[in-house]
Enzyme design. Sequence first.
Site, mmCIF file in Angstrom:
data_model
loop_
_atom_site.group_PDB
_atom_site.id
_atom_site.type_symbol
_atom_site.label_atom_id
_atom_site.label_comp_id
_atom_site.label_asym_id
_atom_site.label_seq_id
_atom_site.Cartn_x
_atom_site.Cartn_y
_atom_site.Cartn_z
ATOM 1 N N ASP A 47 0.803 -1.221 0.000
ATOM 2 C CA ASP A 47 0.000 0.000 0.000
ATOM 3 C C ASP A 47 0.835 1.270 0.000
ATOM 4 O O ASP A 47 0.325 2.335 -0.352
ATOM 5 C CB ASP A 47 -0.949 0.003 1.198
ATOM 6 C CG ASP A 47 -2.134 -0.939 0.978
ATOM 7 O OD1 ASP A 47 -2.370 -1.314 -0.182
ATOM 8 O OD2 ASP A 47 -2.813 -1.297 1.945
ATOM 9 N N TYR A 92 0.806 1.799 -4.168
ATOM 10 C CA TYR A 92 -0.347 2.702 -4.232
ATOM 11 C C TYR A 92 -0.065 4.102 -3.687
ATOM 12 O O TYR A 92 -0.765 5.048 -4.027
ATOM 13 C CB TYR A 92 -1.525 2.095 -3.460
ATOM 14 C CG TYR A 92 -2.051 0.823 -4.060
ATOM 15 C CD1 TYR A 92 -2.772 0.828 -5.250
ATOM 16 C CD2 TYR A 92 -1.822 -0.407 -3.442
ATOM 17 C CE1 TYR A 92 -3.269 -0.340 -5.799
ATOM 18 C CE2 TYR A 92 -2.313 -1.585 -3.986
ATOM 19 C CZ TYR A 92 -3.034 -1.546 -5.170
ATOM 20 O OH TYR A 92 -3.514 -2.715 -5.702
ATOM 21 N N LEU A 93 0.915 4.244 -2.785
ATOM 22 C CA LEU A 93 1.343 5.502 -2.171
ATOM 23 C C LEU A 93 0.362 5.959 -1.087
ATOM 24 O O LEU A 93 -0.713 6.486 -1.369
ATOM 25 C CB LEU A 93 1.537 6.609 -3.213
ATOM 26 C CG LEU A 93 2.498 6.297 -4.365
ATOM 27 C CD1 LEU A 93 2.701 7.548 -5.226
ATOM 28 C CD2 LEU A 93 3.829 5.779 -3.862
ATOM 29 N N GLY A 119 -8.458 1.764 -1.736
ATOM 30 C CA GLY A 119 -9.524 0.870 -2.182
ATOM 31 C C GLY A 119 -10.578 0.692 -1.117
ATOM 32 O O GLY A 119 -11.240 1.639 -0.680
ATOM 33 N N TYR A 123 -10.048 -0.506 2.036
ATOM 34 C CA TYR A 123 -9.575 -0.333 3.406
ATOM 35 C C TYR A 123 -9.176 1.111 3.690
ATOM 36 O O TYR A 123 -8.733 1.840 2.798
ATOM 37 C CB TYR A 123 -8.371 -1.237 3.688
ATOM 38 C CG TYR A 123 -8.744 -2.555 4.327
ATOM 39 C CD1 TYR A 123 -9.114 -2.623 5.668
ATOM 40 C CD2 TYR A 123 -8.729 -3.743 3.586
ATOM 41 C CE1 TYR A 123 -9.459 -3.832 6.263
ATOM 42 C CE2 TYR A 123 -9.063 -4.954 4.172
ATOM 43 C CZ TYR A 123 -9.435 -4.990 5.509
ATOM 44 O OH TYR A 123 -9.776 -6.182 6.094
ATOM 45 N N GLU A 145 24.473 -7.223 11.080
ATOM 46 C CA GLU A 145 23.185 -7.301 10.393
ATOM 47 C C GLU A 145 22.740 -8.739 10.191
ATOM 48 O O GLU A 145 21.534 -9.023 10.184
ATOM 49 C CB GLU A 145 23.270 -6.567 9.054
ATOM 50 C CG GLU A 145 23.369 -5.052 9.209
ATOM 51 C CD GLU A 145 23.561 -4.331 7.889
ATOM 52 O OE1 GLU A 145 23.059 -3.199 7.752
ATOM 53 O OE2 GLU A 145 24.225 -4.908 6.985
ATOM 54 N N ASP A 187 25.436 4.280 13.770
ATOM 55 C CA ASP A 187 24.183 4.944 13.381
ATOM 56 C C ASP A 187 23.282 3.854 12.820
ATOM 57 O O ASP A 187 23.499 3.356 11.714
ATOM 58 C CB ASP A 187 24.488 6.016 12.339
ATOM 59 C CG ASP A 187 23.269 6.863 11.988
ATOM 60 O OD1 ASP A 187 22.164 6.564 12.492
ATOM 61 O OD2 ASP A 187 23.413 7.808 11.194
#
EC number: 1.4.3.-
Length: 634
Positions: free
Chosen positions: A291, A295-296, A373, A375, A471, A572
Amino acid sequence: MTHSPHPLDPLTAEEIAQVRDVLVAAGKVGGTTRFPSVLPVEPPKEVVRAHRPGDQVTRRARVVLLDTATGVAAEAVVNATEGALESYRELEPAKDGRPAILFEEYDRSADLVRADPRWQAAMRRRGIEDWSLAFVAPLSPGFFDEPLLRDRRVLRALTFLRDHVDDSPWAHPVEGLLCEVDLIANEVIAVTDEGDVPTPTEHGNYSGETPRTTLKPISITQPEGVSFTVDGSEVTWEGWQFRIGFNAREGLTLHRIGFGGDPVLYRASMAEMVVPYGDPAPWRNWISYFDAGEYLLGKNANSLRLGCDCLGVIHYFDAVLADDHGNPVALPQAICMHEEDYGVQWKHTNVLTGASDVRRSRRLVVSSFSTIGNYDYGFFWYFYLDGTIELEAKATGVVFCGAGGDNPYGAEIAPGLMAPVHQHLFCARLDTEIAGAANTVEEIDFVGVPTGPDNPRGNAFTTTTTVLDRESTAARLADPLRGRTWVVSSSDNVNRLGKPRAYQLVPKPGPTLLAQPDASIAARAAFATKHLWVTRFHEDERYPAGEYPDQHPGGAGLPQWTAQDRPLIDSDVVLWHVFGPTHLPRPEDWPVMPVDYSGFMFKPLGFHDRNPTLDLPDFSACRHCPPGECHCAH
């Protein structure tokens, strides 16, 4: 209030217009060029930290361009201050993925579907002759390397019916009908029409109910005004200081968050979310929406309304975004900020004297809502008086449905209406700065101590600490049975007890991604397979599923970055926290779903030397009568 520009201010309408003008002048914009996204480029941290009011600010934007005639996409960086194009490169879809979906592509693909003879024949086969009110829902297609879809920009479209223009289409899914649309060739390249499941007829409209009359009004007033101050994008409240941002992809962002004059987070945002469905039916087994990336979230944000989305004495922040053509569009009241009472902050009754002390809690709420959409998602950042930060994601709206009854992969929620099981997996990005830029992350578990000489009665338990030093070892799962939390401590700053000042990420975990490891979505949304990832900061590592998740084969983002196995101690660092509900819909979720809450807390742990709320005023004291003589019920 008047303020001087700051490097982290959101893009203005003038800057977005300037960005477009630069690209036009450089010959990068033609009649079929569209702008899937225009995002601010934040300056390097050292530039932001060194900035002082009145300093010159250089403003840049990262622009994604798409030629809707050829499908060629490109990424450009534009210096809006100097009016210069600084970089430009064409994207390789097979490697990079594809730009986010344009608003205009929804309507264009729906029109193509409705005009297709195969779709019309499928509708007639179901006895539907008038499809003028049919709603065609174009959706991101996932990635499966199917020959028909290879090298194409595609949307997959499902069909829903309406009885009238205001009817909720989600109540009337046309089961077994799927269309695939090539957005560049402007054609429907495939139509799947299988089965004869009746389309549910009962409406799913949720307005028009007779309102109950038993609830009396609650009035929230602040007769002496609010306790916060706002200067441009900077907010100050009860020891907190931070900046508010907004962009088309993430929506609401928070920057330079500090408490009591010391830094806590450099940046915080909802960096991505994925909604994978668990239904193996061919017209739904591909559904897995990103999303933010596809979709942004910001581009789909709501303009908030007083008394509905926000209650109380409200300060709104407007936003400006770029439309599909790269022109600035105002979004008024995109962000809501207000204070709210939050019950008891602390209380104690002295059993020796009978004296009782209690102080009220309060929090500052910064929120936004986006509709994708069916939601609706609300993102609520809470700042508490004791230095705690909380993010609460609120999922509501209308559940996505198919036709049919109960089955292993969904539940019947209305007559003949089935809602598939699915997940909403959010990923918050927390760029930490706990009392300084150098931080270390540790995992803390509660464990029982075996009965023996050190624990003769078997009652003892303690904590164990695992340092997340690289990591490769910092992709972690939550463990509620161990009360697992993650602590981010300062490498340079200690409290009065000589211990590192720290903050504690307290998860509220649910399942991670439930798709099989060999599923396409497991590669594309690899970030959702863990509750926590920790990476060493790099300014180009912004989104956990990569820059362009639409039709991306997978492997981008967090799995790619963490493969570098960079050291994390005294560094960092960035925390990526995954959370959210796994949803088997209920009849109570229909026809509109009550809010489903999820989130986490980020709490001080030795960041302060003692309770920072001891100086809260006692608002319970009567202001009308002498001390100890109050009988007036004020």
